[in-house]
Scaffold this motif. Structure first.
Motif, PDB file in Angstrom:
ATOM      1  N   ALA A  32       0.838  -1.203   0.000  1.00  0.00           N
ATOM      2  CA  ALA A  32       0.000   0.000   0.000  1.00  0.00           C
ATOM      3  C   ALA A  32       0.871   1.250   0.000  1.00  0.00           C
ATOM      4  O   ALA A  32       0.586   2.226  -0.712  1.00  0.00           O
ATOM      5  CB  ALA A  32      -0.921  -0.014   1.211  1.00  0.00           C
ATOM      6  N   ARG A  33       1.926   1.240   0.795  1.00  0.00           N
ATOM      7  CA  ARG A  33       2.827   2.394   0.850  1.00  0.00           C
ATOM      8  C   ARG A  33       3.458   2.673  -0.519  1.00  0.00           C
ATOM      9  O   ARG A  33       3.483   3.813  -0.990  1.00  0.00           O
ATOM     10  CB  ARG A  33       3.923   2.139   1.884  1.00  0.00           C
ATOM     11  CG  ARG A  33       5.012   3.215   1.902  1.00  0.00           C
ATOM     12  CD  ARG A  33       6.044   2.954   2.974  1.00  0.00           C
ATOM     13  NE  ARG A  33       6.765   1.709   2.793  1.00  0.00           N
ATOM     14  CZ  ARG A  33       7.811   1.544   1.993  1.00  0.00           C
ATOM     15  NH1 ARG A  33       8.248   2.556   1.242  1.00  0.00           N
ATOM     16  NH2 ARG A  33       8.419   0.382   1.908  1.00  0.00           N
ATOM     17  N   LEU A  34       3.954   1.619  -1.170  1.00  0.00           N
ATOM     18  CA  LEU A  34       4.647   1.810  -2.445  1.00  0.00           C
ATOM     19  C   LEU A  34       3.679   2.151  -3.573  1.00  0.00           C
ATOM     20  O   LEU A  34       4.039   2.897  -4.492  1.00  0.00           O
ATOM     21  CB  LEU A  34       5.440   0.553  -2.793  1.00  0.00           C
ATOM     22  CG  LEU A  34       6.669   0.318  -1.908  1.00  0.00           C
ATOM     23  CD1 LEU A  34       7.278  -1.049  -2.184  1.00  0.00           C
ATOM     24  CD2 LEU A  34       7.699   1.414  -2.125  1.00  0.00           C
ATOM     25  N   ALA A  35       2.459   1.630  -3.517  1.00  0.00           N
ATOM     26  CA  ALA A  35       1.472   1.991  -4.547  1.00  0.00           C
ATOM     27  C   ALA A  35       1.200   3.489  -4.506  1.00  0.00           C
ATOM     28  O   ALA A  35       1.146   4.160  -5.550  1.00  0.00           O
ATOM     29  CB  ALA A  35       0.186   1.197  -4.338  1.00  0.00           C
ATOM     30  N   LEU A  36       1.050   4.025  -3.305  1.00  0.00           N
ATOM     31  CA  LEU A  36       0.802   5.454  -3.183  1.00  0.00           C
ATOM     32  C   LEU A  36       2.045   6.264  -3.547  1.00  0.00           C
ATOM     33  O   LEU A  36       1.971   7.293  -4.226  1.00  0.00           O
ATOM     34  CB  LEU A  36       0.353   5.770  -1.760  1.00  0.00           C
ATOM     35  CG  LEU A  36      -0.110   7.202  -1.479  1.00  0.00           C
ATOM     36  CD1 LEU A  36      -1.192   7.646  -2.459  1.00  0.00           C
ATOM     37  CD2 LEU A  36      -0.601   7.314  -0.043  1.00  0.00           C
ATOM     38  N   ALA A  37       3.212   5.776  -3.133  1.00  0.00           N
ATOM     39  CA  ALA A  37       4.452   6.501  -3.411  1.00  0.00           C
ATOM     40  C   ALA A  37       4.762   6.579  -4.902  1.00  0.00           C
ATOM     41  O   ALA A  37       5.390   7.538  -5.363  1.00  0.00           O
ATOM     42  CB  ALA A  37       5.612   5.842  -2.678  1.00  0.00           C
ATOM     43  N   GLU A  38       4.328   5.577  -5.671  1.00  0.00           N
ATOM     44  CA  GLU A  38       4.554   5.620  -7.121  1.00  0.00           C
ATOM     45  C   GLU A  38       3.839   6.811  -7.751  1.00  0.00           C
ATOM     46  O   GLU A  38       4.325   7.392  -8.728  1.00  0.00           O
ATOM     47  CB  GLU A  38       4.051   4.328  -7.776  1.00  0.00           C
ATOM     48  CG  GLU A  38       4.962   3.139  -7.606  1.00  0.00           C
ATOM     49  CD  GLU A  38       6.257   3.277  -8.392  1.00  0.00           C
ATOM     50  OE1 GLU A  38       6.248   3.934  -9.458  1.00  0.00           O
ATOM     51  OE2 GLU A  38       7.286   2.751  -7.929  1.00  0.00           O
ATOM     52  N   LEU A  39       2.678   7.196  -7.208  1.00  0.00           N
ATOM     53  CA  LEU A  39       1.882   8.279  -7.789  1.00  0.00           C
ATOM     54  C   LEU A  39       2.043   9.587  -7.034  1.00  0.00           C
ATOM     55  O   LEU A  39       1.696  10.647  -7.572  1.00  0.00           O
ATOM     56  CB  LEU A  39       0.410   7.864  -7.809  1.00  0.00           C
ATOM     57  CG  LEU A  39       0.112   6.576  -8.595  1.00  0.00           C
ATOM     58  CD1 LEU A  39      -1.369   6.242  -8.535  1.00  0.00           C
ATOM     59  CD2 LEU A  39       0.564   6.700 -10.035  1.00  0.00           C
ATOM     60  N   ALA A  40       2.536   9.513  -5.818  1.00  0.00           N
ATOM     61  CA  ALA A  40       2.759  10.728  -5.017  1.00  0.00           C
ATOM     62  C   ALA A  40       4.033  10.525  -4.212  1.00  0.00           C
ATOM     63  O   ALA A  40       3.990  10.184  -3.031  1.00  0.00           O
ATOM     64  CB  ALA A  40       1.566  10.988  -4.101  1.00  0.00           C
ATOM     65  N   PRO A  41       5.198  10.729  -4.841  1.00  0.00           N
ATOM     66  CA  PRO A  41       6.478  10.422  -4.183  1.00  0.00           C
ATOM     67  C   PRO A  41       6.711  11.182  -2.887  1.00  0.00           C
ATOM     68  O   PRO A  41       7.444  10.708  -2.020  1.00  0.00           O
ATOM     69  CB  PRO A  41       7.516  10.819  -5.244  1.00  0.00           C
ATOM     70  CG  PRO A  41       6.781  10.757  -6.535  1.00  0.00           C
ATOM     71  CD  PRO A  41       5.371  11.166  -6.226  1.00  0.00           C
ATOM     72  N   VAL A  97       4.547  11.763  -0.538  1.00  0.00           N
ATOM     73  CA  VAL A  97       3.518  11.447   0.446  1.00  0.00           C
ATOM     74  C   VAL A  97       4.123  11.045   1.796  1.00  0.00           C
ATOM     75  O   VAL A  97       5.182  10.424   1.866  1.00  0.00           O
ATOM     76  CB  VAL A  97       2.612  10.310  -0.073  1.00  0.00           C
ATOM     77  CG1 VAL A  97       3.374   8.988  -0.123  1.00  0.00           C
ATOM     78  CG2 VAL A  97       1.384  10.168   0.801  1.00  0.00           C
ATOM     79  N   GLY A  98       3.427  11.429   2.867  1.00  0.00           N
ATOM     80  CA  GLY A  98       3.815  10.987   4.202  1.00  0.00           C
ATOM     81  C   GLY A  98       2.947   9.818   4.627  1.00  0.00           C
ATOM     82  O   GLY A  98       1.777   9.999   5.002  1.00  0.00           O
ATOM     83  N   PHE A  99       3.481   8.624   4.533  1.00  0.00           N
ATOM     84  CA  PHE A  99       2.758   7.400   4.883  1.00  0.00           C
ATOM     85  C   PHE A  99       3.208   6.977   6.278  1.00  0.00           C
ATOM     86  O   PHE A  99       4.397   6.760   6.511  1.00  0.00           O
ATOM     87  CB  PHE A  99       3.066   6.307   3.858  1.00  0.00           C
ATOM     88  CG  PHE A  99       2.342   5.005   4.065  1.00  0.00           C
ATOM     89  CD1 PHE A  99       1.181   4.718   3.364  1.00  0.00           C
ATOM     90  CD2 PHE A  99       2.836   4.040   4.947  1.00  0.00           C
ATOM     91  CE1 PHE A  99       0.520   3.518   3.536  1.00  0.00           C
ATOM     92  CE2 PHE A  99       2.191   2.830   5.128  1.00  0.00           C
ATOM     93  CZ  PHE A  99       1.025   2.564   4.421  1.00  0.00           C
ATOM     94  N   ILE A 100       2.273   6.870   7.205  1.00  0.00           N
ATOM     95  CA  ILE A 100       2.603   6.525   8.586  1.00  0.00           C
ATOM     96  C   ILE A 100       2.055   5.136   8.907  1.00  0.00           C
ATOM     97  O   ILE A 100       0.831   4.937   8.970  1.00  0.00           O
ATOM     98  CB  ILE A 100       2.027   7.559   9.568  1.00  0.00           C
ATOM     99  CG1 ILE A 100       2.566   8.951   9.242  1.00  0.00           C
ATOM    100  CG2 ILE A 100       2.359   7.177  11.014  1.00  0.00           C
ATOM    101  CD1 ILE A 100       1.885  10.061  10.017  1.00  0.00           C
ATOM    102  N   ALA A 101       2.936   4.179   9.088  1.00  0.00           N
ATOM    103  CA  ALA A 101       2.529   2.813   9.439  1.00  0.00           C
ATOM    104  C   ALA A 101       2.235   2.745  10.931  1.00  0.00           C
ATOM    105  O   ALA A 101       3.007   3.236  11.760  1.00  0.00           O
ATOM    106  CB  ALA A 101       3.618   1.820   9.074  1.00  0.00           C
ATOM    107  N   LEU A 102       1.115   2.124  11.276  1.00  0.00           N
ATOM    108  CA  LEU A 102       0.698   1.987  12.670  1.00  0.00           C
ATOM    109  C   LEU A 102       0.639   0.524  13.103  1.00  0.00           C
ATOM    110  O   LEU A 102       0.186   0.227  14.218  1.00  0.00           O
ATOM    111  CB  LEU A 102      -0.669   2.656  12.870  1.00  0.00           C
ATOM    112  CG  LEU A 102      -0.712   4.149  12.513  1.00  0.00           C
ATOM    113  CD1 LEU A 102      -2.138   4.673  12.574  1.00  0.00           C
ATOM    114  CD2 LEU A 102       0.193   4.951  13.430  1.00  0.00           C
ATOM    115  N   ALA A 103       1.067  -0.374  12.233  1.00  0.00           N
ATOM    116  CA  ALA A 103       1.116  -1.801  12.540  1.00  0.00           C
ATOM    117  C   ALA A 103       2.265  -2.398  11.750  1.00  0.00           C
ATOM    118  O   ALA A 103       2.812  -1.761  10.844  1.00  0.00           O
ATOM    119  CB  ALA A 103      -0.204  -2.480  12.173  1.00  0.00           C
ATOM    120  N   ASP A 104       2.636  -3.603  12.107  1.00  0.00           N
ATOM    121  CA  ASP A 104       3.728  -4.297  11.425  1.00  0.00           C
ATOM    122  C   ASP A 104       3.223  -5.598  10.814  1.00  0.00           C
ATOM    123  O   ASP A 104       2.327  -6.250  11.361  1.00  0.00           O
ATOM    124  CB  ASP A 104       4.855  -4.640  12.418  1.00  0.00           C
ATOM    125  CG  ASP A 104       5.539  -3.402  12.980  1.00  0.00           C
ATOM    126  OD1 ASP A 104       5.885  -2.515  12.177  1.00  0.00           O
ATOM    127  OD2 ASP A 104       5.716  -3.336  14.211  1.00  0.00           O
TER     128      ASP A 104
END
Length: 281
Positions: A58-67, A69-76
């Motif tokens: 999910a992080r990389l899908a969003l980063a491909e279109l919005a480099p 972006v601030g993606f904050i993971a809340l789980a592992d």
């Protein structure tokens, strides 16, 4: 703690999935309806209980279109999830979020489903010392991700491909003219770091294979009684892998026969996806 896959391995899969979805003209709906300057705050959340795997998709899908972006993971990956649990949050251009949404959710839901099913098998054999392993029955193009998901669920990986190890199956035995010639040829050509496994379909083939010292013997579709006999015959001299007829109703009894490994194709070919959603925050 699960060692995550490097972005280098995940990104090409994510990129290909995005390209498939965006097609020749991109996201027509967002281009028509959503202002180019609009931004959106979103969360990813579990809608069912399960085990997380593939959050980086999910992080990389969003980063491909919005480099930026601030993606904050809340789980592992590997975490046990409760319904409603927030897994990550982000704030990004709305068009990028909407175009990346389905790709990220498809991959994360698929991988989390595999991790969830794997955990169920691992829990079912708890205390026996048996290891639950996957097979090569994976989705083409997704093998490394699906095998990673098995690890997230507490399972272990069988070989990744035909080049990992020598695994002599029933059709190899038939083509070679028997267990003995197949194993003799394998032993003559295997490098010192290459393990040799052979699949047998009865106690007679097991007895034929044992003197040739394979590293692993796969007991294919053995009854519980024959599995116990095989364990007694080998007396710990070789690793025994049970395969065939394995599901959540049978796996405990198979584990209690004394085999060391149980391979389960269903982990990757029959796992239902885990329901994970993306919602505006």
């Amino acid at each position: 703690m699960i060692t995550p896959l490097p972005d280098l391995l995940i990104a090409p899969i994510v990129r290909a999935a995005l390209a498939e979805d965006l097609g020749r003209a991109g996201d027509l709906t967002s281009q028509a309806c959503v202002p180019a300057e609009a931004r959106l705050s979103v969360i990813w959340a579990a809608r069912r209980p399960g085990v997380l795997a593939g959050l980086d998709c999910a992080r990389l899908a969003l980063a491909e279109l919005a480099p930026e972006v601030g993606f904050i993971a809340l789980a592992d990956d590997g975490d046990t999830l409760s319904p409603g649990q927030v897994l990550a949050r982000a704030e990004a251009p709305a068009r990028a979020v909407l175009a990346a949404e389905r790709t990220g959710l498809n991959l994360m839901g698929r991988l989390s489903g595999i991790a969830t099913l794997t955990r169920a098998y691992v829990d079912a054999v708890a205390g026996t010392g048996v290891r639950i392993t996957d097979t090569r029955k994976t989705t083409p193009g997704l093998r490394q991700l699906e095998k990673y998901a098995v690890r997230c669920g507490g399972g272990v990986n069988h070989r990744f491909g035909l080049d990992d190890a020598i695994l002599i199956k029933d059709n190899h035995v038939a083509a070679c003219g028997g267990v003995r010639p197949a194993l003799e040829r394998a032993r003559a050509t295997a490098g010192h770091l290459v393990k040799v496994e052979i699949e047998v379909d009865g106690l007679d083939q097991l007895a034929e294979a044992l003197p040739l010292s394979p590293d692993v013997i796969m007991l294919d579709n053995f009854s519980l009684a024959d599995l116990r006999k095989a364990v007694a015959m080998t007396a710990g001299r070789v690793t025994l892998e049970a395969s065939g007829g394995v599901d959540l109703t049978t796996v405990r009894a198979i584990a209690e026969t004394g085999v060391q490994v149980i391979s389960v194709g269903a982990l990757t070919h029959s796992a239902p996806g885990l329901d994970i959603g993306l919602d505006a925050a």
